[in-house]
Structure formats: structure tokens, C-alpha cells
Design a protein around this motif. Structure first.
Motif, PDB file in Angstrom:
ATOM      1  N   ILE A  11       6.926 -16.791  26.151  1.00  0.00           N
ATOM      2  CA  ILE A  11       6.891 -16.672  27.058  1.00  0.00           C
ATOM      3  C   ILE A  11       6.990 -15.927  28.046  1.00  0.00           C
ATOM      4  O   ILE A  11       5.497 -14.919  28.576  1.00  0.00           O
ATOM      5  CB  ILE A  11       7.352 -18.381  27.835  1.00  0.00           C
ATOM      6  N   VAL A  12       7.682 -15.276  28.247  1.00  0.00           N
ATOM      7  CA  VAL A  12       7.803 -13.862  29.724  1.00  0.00           C
ATOM      8  C   VAL A  12       7.126 -12.740  28.970  1.00  0.00           C
ATOM      9  O   VAL A  12       6.577 -12.306  29.894  1.00  0.00           O
ATOM     10  CB  VAL A  12       9.451 -13.950  29.782  1.00  0.00           C
ATOM     11  N   LEU A  13       7.669 -12.254  27.829  1.00  0.00           N
ATOM     12  CA  LEU A  13       7.243 -11.258  27.469  1.00  0.00           C
ATOM     13  C   LEU A  13       5.293 -11.168  26.985  1.00  0.00           C
ATOM     14  O   LEU A  13       4.981  -9.484  27.228  1.00  0.00           O
ATOM     15  CB  LEU A  13       8.092 -10.533  26.015  1.00  0.00           C
ATOM     16  N   LEU A  14       4.996 -12.615  26.532  1.00  0.00           N
ATOM     17  CA  LEU A  14       3.461 -12.327  25.759  1.00  0.00           C
ATOM     18  C   LEU A  14       2.876 -13.262  26.418  1.00  0.00           C
ATOM     19  O   LEU A  14       1.681 -12.853  26.901  1.00  0.00           O
ATOM     20  CB  LEU A  14       3.706 -12.747  24.640  1.00  0.00           C
ATOM     21  N   GLN A  15       2.795 -14.821  26.823  1.00  0.00           N
ATOM     22  CA  GLN A  15       2.076 -15.618  27.235  1.00  0.00           C
ATOM     23  C   GLN A  15       1.894 -15.036  28.860  1.00  0.00           C
ATOM     24  O   GLN A  15       0.680 -14.855  28.824  1.00  0.00           O
ATOM     25  CB  GLN A  15       2.758 -16.633  27.041  1.00  0.00           C
ATOM     26  N   VAL A  16       2.362 -15.297  29.564  1.00  0.00           N
ATOM     27  CA  VAL A  16       2.980 -14.552  31.116  1.00  0.00           C
ATOM     28  C   VAL A  16       1.520 -13.512  31.081  1.00  0.00           C
ATOM     29  O   VAL A  16       1.062 -13.673  32.030  1.00  0.00           O
ATOM     30  CB  VAL A  16       3.961 -14.917  31.610  1.00  0.00           C
ATOM     31  N   PRO A  17       2.534 -12.200  31.330  1.00  0.00           N
ATOM     32  CA  PRO A  17       2.157 -10.899  31.154  1.00  0.00           C
ATOM     33  C   PRO A  17       0.344 -11.072  30.764  1.00  0.00           C
ATOM     34  O   PRO A  17      -0.784 -10.745  31.599  1.00  0.00           O
ATOM     35  CB  PRO A  17       2.692 -10.073  30.235  1.00  0.00           C
ATOM     36  N   PHE A  18      -0.150 -12.174  30.008  1.00  0.00           N
ATOM     37  CA  PHE A  18      -1.108 -11.566  29.645  1.00  0.00           C
ATOM     38  C   PHE A  18      -2.140 -12.434  29.795  1.00  0.00           C
ATOM     39  O   PHE A  18      -3.553 -12.245  30.268  1.00  0.00           O
ATOM     40  CB  PHE A  18      -1.543 -11.923  27.917  1.00  0.00           C
ATOM     41  N   GLY A  19      -1.562 -14.026  30.267  1.00  0.00           N
ATOM     42  CA  GLY A  19      -2.270 -14.374  31.202  1.00  0.00           C
ATOM     43  C   GLY A  19      -2.478 -14.161  32.870  1.00  0.00           C
ATOM     44  O   GLY A  19      -3.332 -14.729  33.219  1.00  0.00           O
ATOM     45  N   LEU A  20      -1.430 -12.892  33.250  1.00  0.00           N
ATOM     46  CA  LEU A  20      -1.581 -12.622  33.801  1.00  0.00           C
ATOM     47  C   LEU A  20      -2.875 -11.929  34.903  1.00  0.00           C
ATOM     48  O   LEU A  20      -3.508 -11.704  35.518  1.00  0.00           O
ATOM     49  CB  LEU A  20       0.212 -12.142  34.598  1.00  0.00           C
ATOM     50  N   LEU A  21      -3.011 -10.867  33.810  1.00  0.00           N
ATOM     51  CA  LEU A  21      -4.166 -10.030  33.404  1.00  0.00           C
ATOM     52  C   LEU A  21      -5.181 -11.053  33.422  1.00  0.00           C
ATOM     53  O   LEU A  21      -6.306 -10.307  33.805  1.00  0.00           O
ATOM     54  CB  LEU A  21      -3.752  -9.276  31.513  1.00  0.00           C
ATOM     55  N   GLY A  22      -5.412 -12.159  32.598  1.00  0.00           N
ATOM     56  CA  GLY A  22      -6.877 -12.663  32.888  1.00  0.00           C
ATOM     57  C   GLY A  22      -7.042 -13.635  33.889  1.00  0.00           C
ATOM     58  O   GLY A  22      -7.814 -13.509  34.833  1.00  0.00           O
ATOM     59  N   TRP A 181      16.439 -10.799  31.726  1.00  0.00           N
ATOM     60  CA  TRP A 181      17.269  -9.932  31.509  1.00  0.00           C
ATOM     61  C   TRP A 181      18.224 -10.513  31.727  1.00  0.00           C
ATOM     62  O   TRP A 181      19.904  -9.502  31.764  1.00  0.00           O
ATOM     63  CB  TRP A 181      15.946  -8.577  32.589  1.00  0.00           C
ATOM     64  N   LEU A 182      18.628 -10.600  33.033  1.00  0.00           N
ATOM     65  CA  LEU A 182      19.955 -10.822  33.263  1.00  0.00           C
ATOM     66  C   LEU A 182      21.215 -12.025  32.898  1.00  0.00           C
ATOM     67  O   LEU A 182      22.180 -12.006  32.109  1.00  0.00           O
ATOM     68  CB  LEU A 182      20.299 -11.428  35.162  1.00  0.00           C
ATOM     69  N   LEU A 183      20.304 -12.588  32.123  1.00  0.00           N
ATOM     70  CA  LEU A 183      20.898 -14.005  31.632  1.00  0.00           C
ATOM     71  C   LEU A 183      21.072 -13.951  30.018  1.00  0.00           C
ATOM     72  O   LEU A 183      21.859 -14.318  29.768  1.00  0.00           O
ATOM     73  CB  LEU A 183      20.607 -15.302  31.914  1.00  0.00           C
ATOM     74  N   PHE A 184      20.146 -13.568  29.238  1.00  0.00           N
ATOM     75  CA  PHE A 184      19.620 -13.334  27.987  1.00  0.00           C
ATOM     76  C   PHE A 184      19.685 -11.820  27.620  1.00  0.00           C
ATOM     77  O   PHE A 184      18.163 -11.605  27.536  1.00  0.00           O
ATOM     78  CB  PHE A 184      18.310 -14.350  27.394  1.00  0.00           C
ATOM     79  N   PRO A 185      20.950 -11.911  26.969  1.00  0.00           N
ATOM     80  CA  PRO A 185      21.155  -9.622  26.756  1.00  0.00           C
ATOM     81  C   PRO A 185      20.486 -10.721  25.456  1.00  0.00           C
ATOM     82  O   PRO A 185      19.966  -8.685  24.901  1.00  0.00           O
ATOM     83  CB  PRO A 185      22.656  -9.952  26.426  1.00  0.00           C
ATOM     84  N   THR A 186      20.152 -11.096  24.666  1.00  0.00           N
ATOM     85  CA  THR A 186      19.249 -11.124  23.369  1.00  0.00           C
ATOM     86  C   THR A 186      17.749 -11.010  23.572  1.00  0.00           C
ATOM     87  O   THR A 186      17.388  -9.993  22.744  1.00  0.00           O
ATOM     88  CB  THR A 186      19.522 -12.485  22.218  1.00  0.00           C
ATOM     89  N   SER A 187      17.405 -10.819  24.191  1.00  0.00           N
ATOM     90  CA  SER A 187      16.152 -10.580  24.760  1.00  0.00           C
ATOM     91  C   SER A 187      15.614  -9.302  24.544  1.00  0.00           C
ATOM     92  O   SER A 187      14.818  -9.329  24.508  1.00  0.00           O
ATOM     93  CB  SER A 187      15.496 -11.476  26.335  1.00  0.00           C
ATOM     94  N   HIS A 188      16.797  -8.414  25.389  1.00  0.00           N
ATOM     95  CA  HIS A 188      16.186  -7.146  25.393  1.00  0.00           C
ATOM     96  C   HIS A 188      15.825  -6.028  23.610  1.00  0.00           C
ATOM     97  O   HIS A 188      15.000  -5.924  23.934  1.00  0.00           O
ATOM     98  CB  HIS A 188      17.648  -6.284  25.544  1.00  0.00           C
ATOM     99  N   GLU A 189      16.555  -6.464  23.097  1.00  0.00           N
ATOM    100  CA  GLU A 189      16.113  -6.175  21.132  1.00  0.00           C
ATOM    101  C   GLU A 189      14.614  -6.941  21.027  1.00  0.00           C
ATOM    102  O   GLU A 189      13.747  -6.682  20.833  1.00  0.00           O
ATOM    103  CB  GLU A 189      17.067  -6.875  20.706  1.00  0.00           C
ATOM    104  N   ILE A 190      14.377  -8.290  21.607  1.00  0.00           N
ATOM    105  CA  ILE A 190      13.272  -9.066  21.182  1.00  0.00           C
ATOM    106  C   ILE A 190      12.081  -8.329  21.956  1.00  0.00           C
ATOM    107  O   ILE A 190      10.842  -8.210  21.416  1.00  0.00           O
ATOM    108  CB  ILE A 190      13.353 -10.479  21.839  1.00  0.00           C
ATOM    109  N   ALA A 191      12.415  -7.894  23.442  1.00  0.00           N
ATOM    110  CA  ALA A 191      11.474  -7.069  23.606  1.00  0.00           C
ATOM    111  C   ALA A 191      11.120  -5.635  23.353  1.00  0.00           C
ATOM    112  O   ALA A 191      10.238  -5.437  23.153  1.00  0.00           O
ATOM    113  CB  ALA A 191      11.549  -6.453  25.530  1.00  0.00           C
ATOM    114  N   ARG A 192      11.996  -5.105  22.634  1.00  0.00           N
ATOM    115  CA  ARG A 192      11.952  -4.461  21.994  1.00  0.00           C
ATOM    116  C   ARG A 192      10.940  -4.500  20.956  1.00  0.00           C
ATOM    117  O   ARG A 192       9.821  -3.418  20.460  1.00  0.00           O
ATOM    118  CB  ARG A 192      13.011  -3.431  21.606  1.00  0.00           C
TER     119      ARG A 192
END
Length: 285
Positions: A11-22, A181-192
Motif C-alpha cells: 500500500i505504502v510503496l505502490l498504491q499510495v504513491p501512484f494514487g498521489l500522482l493521480g 520504515w521505523l516499525l517494519f524493518p522487513t519492508s526495507h527489503e520489500i522496497a528494494r
């Protein structure tokens, strides 16, 4: 990779950024960009913070609930936010709903959703206490979205809905990114992985732009110009029905005739609510 972290990250990496662009493109085309900064000098600027943070809490709860109970169950329950919002608007904002069509419509929607969820036997990824918690989470999301529905209805009587729509999505992205970024360290690898895979970026564009269209047309503009009761019902019912419909179809849940029957009842209920005489809303405005 680590649920519900994975769903939150998508949601944070894909849905919301593209939604913000729209939404940004919409603001530029419609001319609403002129009011993006001006809204903080408005007497209802407090609604911006409430709407943005409250709506994001609902989005996050929905993501977690889908992981636990699946979209086929979470979708119809989440779709009730329009009804919940309508009741809140009626109580706090004095928008009239005391008509037979409204009450019968709300009853029909509840019955239709119950038939779809129970009669269609959609499966849940989890069972027992986890399934129970997942349902509680989506109920919480429904309540949060209901209050957001009220905030939109009341706030947009004093300023255009398009003016603070940008902040609903923009604040959600900032808050979500910090939390992720602060609470879910696993998301760093997901972002990459997400930003290095063209297929995932294309997937994000589809869900993000689709979400922005729904939030612009079905959510804010519908509530702002059709009222908190009728607009909220339209946005919630029809949007979340299709979420559950596609979830059931994609994941191979048996699509029995009882599901079609429940859906018809649900749509009849929504129609009874949104076809009330427009003079009721006009007189209140």
C-alpha cells in the motif's frame, strides 16, 4: 514476506504513491491546485488533518484484515462504511435520513451483504481467533471510514472537496512511509524488490491509479455533492462490492447463485438510499 507487513508495504510503496500522482494530475487539470496550500488558512483546516490521518488508519486496517480473512469477507464488511457514515452524518450533521426508503435501503444492504458473506461460503486464509481478530479489524476500519465520511460531508460544505483531496493522499503517504520504515524493518527489503521489478511497478500503477479514480469520483466528490448519506453509500457499497467480487473470482471461491441473489438485494438497498429526492439535500445546503 512478513504479513501483515507485506500488505502494508504494498500500500505504502505502490498504491499510495501512484494514487498521489493521480490526484496531483487531477488537481492540475481541475484547477484545484490553487487551493492546496490555501486550505490551511481556512476555518475548517482541522478537517484536513482528521480526514487524512483517519482515512489512512482505515486503509491500514483494511490491509491487515484482508491478510487475515481475505478480500471476499473484508470487502463487503468494509463496504458498510457508507451506511455507518450515513448514520453518523444524520446524527451529528442533521442530514435527514428519516424516510422509509432510507431505512429499508439500509436494511436491504445489510441483508444482502450478510447473504453474500455467509451464503456464498467464501473461505478465509485464517481460522479461529485470527479470523475473529481480522473481522474486528475490518469493523474498526468501517467505523473510522464512517467518521471520515462525516468529516468530508461537513467540511466540504465550507470549501471544495477537491481542495483538500491532495492532503488525504499526501498525508497518508508521509505517515505510512515513516511507520513502515521505523516499525517494519522487513519492508526495507520489500522496497528494494518492488522498485527493481518493472512488473511490480506496473502493478502498482494499475492499483494506484485505479484507487485515485475511486477516491476522487466515488469517495470525495460523491460525498461532497450528493451528501454524506447518499454519496457515502454509493462510494462504499459499489466500490467494496467489486473488491469482494474480484477477490472471490480471482481466488477461485465458488460463485453460487446465492451470491448473485445477495448482491441484487444489496444493490436494491443502495438504490433506495441514493434515489431520495434531491430537494432534501438542497434544502439543508
Amino acid at each position: 514476506m512478513e504479513y501483515p507487513t507485506g500488505a502494508f508495504a504494498i500500500i505504502v510503496l505502490l498504491q499510495v504513491p501512484f494514487g498521489l500522482l493521480g490526484v496531483t494530475v487531477f488537481a492540475l487539470i481541475s484547477g484545484a491546485y490553487r487551493d492546496i496550500w490555501r486550505v490551511f488558512r481556512s476555518r475548517v483546516s482541522g478537517w484536513n488533518l482528521f480526514v487524512a490521518t483517519g482515512g489512512f488508519v482505515g486503509d491500514l486496517c483494511y490491509a491487515c484484515s484482508v491478510v487475515l480473512v481475505g478480500g471476499a469477507i473484508a470487502g463487503p464488511i468494509g463496504g458498510l462504511f457508507g451506511v455507518v457514515g450515513g448514520l453518523i452524518v444524520a446524527m451529528l450533521y442533521k442530514e435527514k435520513i428519516n424516510r422509509w426508503s432510507t431505512w429499508v435501503g439500509m436494511l436491504a444492504m445489510g441483508v444482502g451483504i450478510w447473504i453474500v458473506v455467509s451464503g456464498g461460503s467464501p473461505t478465509s486464509p485464517t481460522h479461529g481467533i485470527y479470523e475473529f481478530v481480522g473481522i474486528l479489524i475490518i469493523v474498526l476500519a468501517t467505523l473510522v471510514w464512517g467518521f471520515e465520511n462525516f468529516a468530508i460531508a461537513a467540511g466540504t460544505d465550507l470549501m471544495p472537496a477537491e481542495s483538500f483531496l491532495f492532503w488525504r493522499v499526501g498525508a497518508a503517504y508521509i505517515i505510512g512511509f515513516i511507520l513502515m520504515w521505523l516499525l517494519f524493518p522487513t519492508s526495507h527489503e520489500i522496497a528494494r524488490q518492488v522498485y527493481s521489478d518493472p512488473k511490480l511497478i506496473a502493478y502498482g500503477a494499475v492499483i494506484g491509479f485505479g484507487w485515485s479514480i475511486w477516491i476522487i469520483m466515488g469517495y470525495y466528490i460523491a460525498i461532497a455533492y450528493a451528501g454524506g448519506v447518499r454519496g457515502g453509500v454509493m462510494a462504499g457499497t459499489f466500490g467494496f462490492f467489486f473488491i469482494s467480487f474480484f477477490s472471490m473470482t480471482v481466488y477461485g471461491v465458488p460463485f453460487s447463485s446465492i451470491v448473485i441473489f445477495g448482491s441484487i438485494i444489496m444493490f436494491i438497498g443502495a438504490t433506495l438510499i441514493i434515489t431520495e429526492p434531491k430537494e432534501l439535500l438542497a434544502s439543508r445546503r
